[in-house]
Design a protein around this motif. Structure first.
Motif, PDB file in Angstrom:
ATOM      1  N   PHE A  83      11.973  -4.765  16.464  1.00  0.00           N
ATOM      2  CA  PHE A  83      12.128  -6.211  16.338  1.00  0.00           C
ATOM      3  C   PHE A  83      10.725  -7.217  16.401  1.00  0.00           C
ATOM      4  N   LEU A  84       9.931  -6.737  17.312  1.00  0.00           N
ATOM      5  CA  LEU A  84       8.668  -7.371  17.413  1.00  0.00           C
ATOM      6  C   LEU A  84       7.967  -7.575  16.273  1.00  0.00           C
ATOM      7  N   ILE A  85       7.962  -6.475  15.282  1.00  0.00           N
ATOM      8  CA  ILE A  85       7.131  -6.680  14.173  1.00  0.00           C
ATOM      9  C   ILE A  85       8.292  -7.473  12.944  1.00  0.00           C
ATOM     10  N   LEU A  86       9.625  -7.274  12.987  1.00  0.00           N
ATOM     11  CA  LEU A  86      10.284  -7.751  12.161  1.00  0.00           C
ATOM     12  C   LEU A  86      10.384  -9.421  12.135  1.00  0.00           C
ATOM     13  N   LYS A 125      14.403  -6.250   3.453  1.00  0.00           N
ATOM     14  CA  LYS A 125      13.096  -5.144   3.492  1.00  0.00           C
ATOM     15  C   LYS A 125      12.858  -4.242   4.617  1.00  0.00           C
ATOM     16  N   ARG A 126      14.084  -4.237   5.484  1.00  0.00           N
ATOM     17  CA  ARG A 126      14.120  -3.468   6.649  1.00  0.00           C
ATOM     18  C   ARG A 126      13.537  -2.064   6.524  1.00  0.00           C
ATOM     19  N   ASP A 127      14.460  -1.450   5.800  1.00  0.00           N
ATOM     20  CA  ASP A 127      14.047  -0.063   5.420  1.00  0.00           C
ATOM     21  C   ASP A 127      12.676   0.287   5.050  1.00  0.00           C
ATOM     22  N   MET A 185      -1.167  -4.077   2.463  1.00  0.00           N
ATOM     23  CA  MET A 185      -1.449  -5.121   1.555  1.00  0.00           C
ATOM     24  C   MET A 185      -0.937  -4.956   0.038  1.00  0.00           C
ATOM     25  N   GLN A 186      -0.961  -3.746  -0.382  1.00  0.00           N
ATOM     26  CA  GLN A 186      -0.512  -3.649  -1.768  1.00  0.00           C
ATOM     27  C   GLN A 186       1.146  -3.113  -1.804  1.00  0.00           C
ATOM     28  N   ASP A 187       1.641  -3.152  -0.729  1.00  0.00           N
ATOM     29  CA  ASP A 187       3.123  -2.741  -0.677  1.00  0.00           C
ATOM     30  C   ASP A 187       3.879  -3.736  -0.923  1.00  0.00           C
ATOM     31  N   LYS A 188       4.769  -4.017  -2.180  1.00  0.00           N
ATOM     32  CA  LYS A 188       5.522  -4.985  -2.509  1.00  0.00           C
ATOM     33  C   LYS A 188       6.788  -4.922  -1.849  1.00  0.00           C
ATOM     34  N   GLY A 189       6.884  -3.637  -0.948  1.00  0.00           N
ATOM     35  CA  GLY A 189       8.425  -3.805  -0.295  1.00  0.00           C
ATOM     36  C   GLY A 189       8.228  -4.522   1.103  1.00  0.00           C
TER      37      GLY A 189
END
Length: 198
Positions: free
Chosen positions: A35-38, A53-55, A81-85
């Motif tokens: 949850f800190l990251i999210l 986008k959580r998964d 940085m390249q991850d569109k998800g």
């Protein structure tokens, strides 16, 4: 018909999150780190955007393992940085790495992140009694204090509003409105925990 908090959309993903997670007390350190990251990624966005986008976040951040995230280097940052998800904001991604290090330092000092963070509410969930979503604050003196303390310990993207949302999500603060079916359920659980002396 089940009555839920007014902010919930008709999306089954959002309904499931509201019905099973939001406002439920968390005591697991890895979940707190998630949850800190999210919440940090959410800054300036809706949590619904993050929830969808959580998964993918979980996959990108090694199942939210703080030991692994703490040692991400420039090469790993470039991949993220390249991850569109996920949310491709360099400052937020760097913050996640930085916060993993600060998080591990708290674990080392306090034994667990959970024991440290629950100290802000004396180990007991704060149960509010809001009748409408308009009454629910976005920050409070408590979240101001948490924000200040976390910043002093080296965290970033932990402003007062983010801290309040973090406390709501992890059940440190129970902000389901009183007309929501989860209000009665969680209130009863909290009172039982307090009675049993968790």
């Amino acid at each position: 018909m089940i009555s839920r908090c007014a902010y919930v959309t008709s999306d089954p993903l959002y309904i499931k999150y509201h019905d099973t997670e939001w406002g439920v007390p968390v005591y697991d350190d890895r979940t707190f780190f998630e949850f800190l990251i999210l919440e940090g990624a959410q800054a300036g966005l809706s949590f619904y955007t993050i929830l969808k986008k959580r998964d993918h976040f979980r996959s990108a951040f090694d199942s939210f393992n703080p030991q692994k995230v703490a040692i991400y280097d420039e090469d790993r940052l470039a991949i993220l940085m390249q991850d569109k998800g996920i949310i491709r904001n360099r400052l937020k991604l760097q913050s996640a790495i930085n916060n993993a290090k600060a998080y591990l330092a708290i674990q080392a000092t306090y034994g667990s992140f959970s024991s440290f963070i629950w100290g802000f509410v004396d180990g007991q969930p704060v149960i509010n009694e809001w009748k409408t979503k308009e009454e629910v604050p976005v920050n409070t003196p408590l979240s101001d204090r948490m924000s200040k303390e976390l910043k002093l310990k080296g965290f970033t993207f932990v402003g007062s509003t983010i801290c309040y949302s973090f406390m709501q999500a992890t059940g440190m603060i129970m902000d389901h409105t009183t007309d929501c079916f989860r209000y009665a359920e969680l209130s009863a659980q909290h009172h039982k925990l307090a009675h049993d002396g968790r």
